[in-house]
Design an enzyme around this catalytic site. Sequence first.
Site, PDB file in Angstrom:
ATOM      1  N   HIS A  95       0.857  -1.188   0.000  1.00  0.00           N
ATOM      2  CA  HIS A  95       0.000   0.000   0.000  1.00  0.00           C
ATOM      3  C   HIS A  95       0.897   1.243   0.000  1.00  0.00           C
ATOM      4  CE1 HIS A  95      -2.802   3.066   1.380  1.00  0.00           C
ATOM      5  NE2 HIS A  95      -3.771   2.263   0.985  1.00  0.00           N
ATOM      6  N   GLU A 152      -3.884   2.110  -7.257  1.00  0.00           N
ATOM      7  CA  GLU A 152      -4.160   3.146  -6.270  1.00  0.00           C
ATOM      8  C   GLU A 152      -3.290   4.372  -6.535  1.00  0.00           C
ATOM      9  OE1 GLU A 152      -6.475   1.624  -2.796  1.00  0.00           O
ATOM     10  OE2 GLU A 152      -4.430   1.959  -2.151  1.00  0.00           O
TER      11      GLU A 152
END
Length: 226
Positions: A95, A152
């Site tokens: 992430h 993302e």
Amino acid sequence: MSKLIIANWKSQKNIKEAGIWLDIIKAERDSFEEGVQVVVAPPYPLLPAVAEKAEEAGIEIAVQDISPFEAGSYTGAVSAYNLSGLSVKYAIVGHSERRLYFHETHADVARKVTQAIEHGITPVVCVDHDFVYEQAAVIDEEYLEQCIIAYEPAGAIGTGLNEDIGRVRRVSKRVRDAFGDDIRMLYGGSVTEENIGEYMLVTDGALVATASLKPEQFVKLVQAVK
Ligand code: PGA
């Protein structure tokens, strides 16, 4: 193919709030479209409590990170082996917050992919558009197609500035080129009940943080997935 909607709680929620969230999802699960799979990624200490209730709530479980090493002398790390018996199906790896605040490299992320897959957990590899190929290049080739990719864009996370749909479509081509034609790709970054519908036209699901925290809001978001 089903749509995967992953609620990433990051380091929010305590055990009481987690229980309330699960009860509401359980009560609403029949209103979700068939083929929509809800996944929750709780903070580690809440994992056993969530695992206990997940099945009756009809949801699957992800972790937000996983050790790049086997079980052993790695203080503070949570290995894939530690997770056995806790019904963990997915591991989010790489992430942007892990890369930014914990200085994770593409190589670290690749080691986490290996650990997850070798222990029967599907890695959800987060990438931004400018390092799709670099990240894929260091992942063991035989594992590439076993990953799920979450596109993302850093500027879209938690900002309300969700990515342009055309851009998501272009990045999904790049992701297929790097990881394989049959790769599943999610989109993450300011996904809401208002915009999720359009992302579902070009992806296999979404990674949702802010809009996943309030259970009533998250229920509406999932109901908007057709
Ligand atoms: P957001 O975060 O939904 O709050 O934009 C997405 C993410 O960090 O995965």
